[in-house]
Scaffold this motif. Structure first.
Motif, short mmCIF file in Angstrom:
data_model
loop_
_atom_site.label_atom_id
_atom_site.label_comp_id
_atom_site.label_asym_id
_atom_site.label_seq_id
_atom_site.Cartn_x
_atom_site.Cartn_y
_atom_site.Cartn_z
N ILE A 181 -5.69 7.45 2.16
CA ILE A 181 -6.63 6.33 2.03
C ILE A 181 -6.58 5.83 0.59
CG2 ILE A 181 -9.03 5.55 2.37
CD1 ILE A 181 -9.27 8.54 3.64
N VAL A 182 -6.20 4.57 0.43
CA VAL A 182 -6.15 4.01 -0.92
C VAL A 182 -7.07 2.79 -0.95
CG1 VAL A 182 -4.67 2.86 -2.58
CG2 VAL A 182 -3.85 4.90 -1.44
N ASP A 183 -8.13 2.89 -1.74
CA ASP A 183 -9.11 1.81 -1.80
C ASP A 183 -8.49 0.58 -2.50
OD1 ASP A 183 -11.19 0.12 -2.35
OD2 ASP A 183 -12.58 1.69 -3.00
N ILE A 206 -1.62 11.72 -11.35
CA ILE A 206 -1.06 10.64 -12.19
C ILE A 206 -1.67 9.26 -11.88
CG2 ILE A 206 1.17 11.75 -12.61
CD1 ILE A 206 2.22 9.81 -10.37
N CYS A 207 -2.43 9.17 -10.79
CA CYS A 207 -2.99 7.85 -10.43
C CYS A 207 -3.97 7.39 -11.51
CB CYS A 207 -3.68 7.92 -9.07
SG CYS A 207 -4.52 6.36 -8.68
N PRO A 208 -3.71 6.25 -12.15
CA PRO A 208 -4.60 5.79 -13.22
C PRO A 208 -5.97 5.36 -12.71
CG PRO A 208 -2.96 4.12 -12.75
CD PRO A 208 -2.59 5.31 -11.92
N SER A 209 -6.09 5.16 -11.40
CA SER A 209 -7.37 4.71 -10.86
C SER A 209 -8.15 5.86 -10.21
CB SER A 209 -7.14 3.61 -9.82
OG SER A 209 -6.43 2.55 -10.40
N GLY A 210 -7.64 7.08 -10.37
CA GLY A 210 -8.35 8.24 -9.82
C GLY A 210 -8.35 8.28 -8.30
N LEU A 211 -7.30 7.74 -7.67
CA LEU A 211 -7.24 7.74 -6.20
C LEU A 211 -6.41 8.92 -5.69
CD1 LEU A 211 -6.67 3.90 -5.75
CD2 LEU A 211 -8.78 5.15 -5.38
N SER A 212 -6.47 9.15 -4.39
CA SER A 212 -5.74 10.27 -3.78
C SER A 212 -4.82 9.76 -2.68
CB SER A 212 -6.74 11.28 -3.19
OG SER A 212 -7.70 11.63 -4.13
N PRO A 213 -3.66 9.19 -3.06
CA PRO A 213 -2.78 8.61 -2.03
C PRO A 213 -2.33 9.63 -0.99
CG PRO A 213 -1.95 8.16 -4.25
CD PRO A 213 -3.13 9.05 -4.40
N HIS A 214 -2.27 10.93 -1.34
CA HIS A 214 -1.80 11.93 -0.37
C HIS A 214 -2.81 12.12 0.77
CE1 HIS A 214 -4.57 14.19 -2.81
NE2 HIS A 214 -4.51 15.20 -1.97
N VAL A 270 0.84 -1.20 0.00
CA VAL A 270 0.00 0.00 0.00
C VAL A 270 0.88 1.26 0.00
CG1 VAL A 270 -1.82 1.23 1.25
CG2 VAL A 270 -1.70 -1.27 1.34
N PRO A 271 0.61 2.23 -0.89
CA PRO A 271 1.36 3.49 -0.84
C PRO A 271 1.02 4.24 0.46
CG PRO A 271 -0.03 3.37 -2.82
CD PRO A 271 -0.40 2.22 -1.94
N LEU A 272 2.05 4.59 1.20
CA LEU A 272 1.83 5.21 2.52
C LEU A 272 2.51 6.58 2.57
CD1 LEU A 272 0.34 3.92 4.89
CD2 LEU A 272 2.56 3.44 5.91
N LYS A 306 -9.71 -0.58 -5.92
CA LYS A 306 -9.45 0.25 -7.10
C LYS A 306 -7.95 0.37 -7.41
CE LYS A 306 -13.54 3.03 -6.24
NZ LYS A 306 -14.02 4.29 -5.66
N CYS A 307 -7.12 0.37 -6.36
CA CYS A 307 -5.67 0.54 -6.57
C CYS A 307 -5.11 -0.66 -7.35
CB CYS A 307 -4.97 0.64 -5.21
SG CYS A 307 -3.18 0.75 -5.36
N VAL A 308 -4.41 -0.36 -8.46
CA VAL A 308 -3.85 -1.45 -9.27
C VAL A 308 -2.37 -1.68 -8.94
CG1 VAL A 308 -5.52 -1.30 -11.15
CG2 VAL A 308 -3.51 0.17 -11.21
N LYS A 309 -1.90 -1.09 -7.84
CA LYS A 309 -0.53 -1.31 -7.34
C LYS A 309 0.55 -0.97 -8.36
CE LYS A 309 -2.13 -3.91 -3.70
NZ LYS A 309 -2.47 -3.17 -2.51
N CYS A 310 0.26 0.01 -9.21
CA CYS A 310 1.27 0.37 -10.21
C CYS A 310 2.45 1.08 -9.54
CB CYS A 310 0.65 1.28 -11.28
SG CYS A 310 0.05 2.86 -10.63
N LEU A 311 2.20 1.69 -8.38
CA LEU A 311 3.21 2.41 -7.58
C LEU A 311 3.77 3.63 -8.31
CD1 LEU A 311 4.94 -0.69 -5.95
CD2 LEU A 311 3.02 0.63 -5.10
N ARG A 312 3.02 4.13 -9.28
CA ARG A 312 3.44 5.37 -9.96
C ARG A 312 3.49 6.52 -8.96
NH1 ARG A 312 0.19 6.91 -15.20
NH2 ARG A 312 1.67 8.62 -15.14
N CYS A 313 2.54 6.52 -8.01
CA CYS A 313 2.51 7.61 -7.03
C CYS A 313 3.81 7.61 -6.21
CB CYS A 313 1.28 7.48 -6.14
SG CYS A 313 1.08 5.85 -5.39
N VAL A 314 4.28 6.42 -5.85
CA VAL A 314 5.52 6.31 -5.06
C VAL A 314 6.71 6.74 -5.93
CG1 VAL A 314 7.03 4.68 -3.85
CG2 VAL A 314 4.55 4.43 -3.69
#
Ligand code: SF4
Ligand code: SF4
Length: 270
Positions: free
Chosen positions: A242-244, A231-239, A214-216, A247-255
């Motif tokens: 909370i990462v659902d 940049i999240c391809p799943s439209g999530l807000s890791p900042h 999980v991106p933390l 929906k999170c595809v674990k691409c880790l682009r955010c990291v």
């Protein structure tokens, strides 16, 4: 090495693996079916389709199906961004085209595509829950008509079948044209095709209780620039912390791309 590079190499291996396996006549069918001794690993959607269409459980497929479910529980939707041959072929085609077309054209096309999608999806208000409704609709359709029709349109199936054809007959099939179907549907949903891909939707439902990779966020480093959200391809807000997991595809682009290195990967997060 940046995560994107590792992901790209794993994607290449997954595509090339299908070509090699087909060439050497391995008992498999793309990413839909793989026989390893007595074990038959089967695409979870394919298993459900077969069960509904035949109105019976094919017991030899059950252990493989359960193993895939355990893998989804352990790794969430990682398959969608690291292995899925449709996603990998799409990304590699764009990278390949980018070598010949001017960068301004590629950027402009991408921007227009995203703008059209935002416009259409905002009008239609289609999101993940509509993807689940579509999945249930497909399941009812298969049960009623007794025919597993989703496999015909599934981009994973289309790409896999064409790679197999390429390796065995050095040609491609006419069904490549069916890829326009998910491309068009992807324009209607907020986060594109991954919002409503039945394979991704089913994986998302199983991955609901996933807690791994999980991106933390480190609040001391984050400056709230929201790049991770853009940049999240799943439209999530890791900042937001909370990462659902459905929906999170674990691409880790955010990291990978956080300018402040404020996101790290938690191997297990409660
Ligand atoms: S990209 Fe990094 S610094 Fe910017 S909001 Fe996200 S976590 Fe914070
Ligand atoms: S939250 Fe991060 S890892 Fe998950 S899909 Fe978005 S960018 Fe990828």
């Amino acid at each position: 090495m940046r995560i994107a590079k590792v992901r790209s190499w794993i994607g290449f291996v997954s595509l090339f693996g299908i070509l090699l396996a087909a060439y050497f006549e391995f008992p498999f069918s793309g990413c839909s079916y793989l026989r390893l001794g007595f074990l038959r690993l089967v695409c979870p959607v394919g298993f459900i389709e077969t069960t509904l269409a035949t109105k019976s459980i094919i017991w030899p497929l059950v252990p493989g199906f359960l193993i895939i479910c355990v893998l989804i529980f352990l790794f969430g939707r990682a398959y969608c961004s690291w292995i899925c041959p449709a996603a990998q072929a799409g990304q590699k085609s764009i990278t390949f085209l980018g070598k010949f077309l001017p960068p301004s054209f590629m950027k402009g096309t991408r921007r227009k595509w995203q703008r059209t999608r935002s416009h259409l999806s905002a009008k239609l208000q289609l999101d993940y829950q509509d993807g689940i409704a579509l999945f249930l609709g497909v399941a009812v359709g298969i049960l009623v008509f007794g025919y597993p029709f989703f496999c015909l349109f599934c981009p994973i199936g289309v790409i896999s079948r064409n790679l197999i054809e390429l390796a065995t007959h050095y040609s491609v099939r006419m069904d490549l044209i069916l890829l326009f179907f998910p491309l068009f549907l992807g324009l209607l949903f907020r986060s594109g095709w991954k919002c409503m891909c039945p394979v991704g939707t089913l994986r998302g439902l199983v991955a609901r209780s996933n807690h791994t990779l999980v991106p933390l966020k480190n609040p001391r480093l984050c400056n709230s620039c929201r790049k991770c959200e853009r940049i999240c391809p799943s439209g999530l807000s890791p900042h937001l912390g909370i990462v659902d997991p459905s929906k999170c595809v674990k691409c880790l682009r955010c990291v990978d791309e956080c300018p402040k290195s404020a996101l790290s990967i938690a191997v297990w997060n409660k």
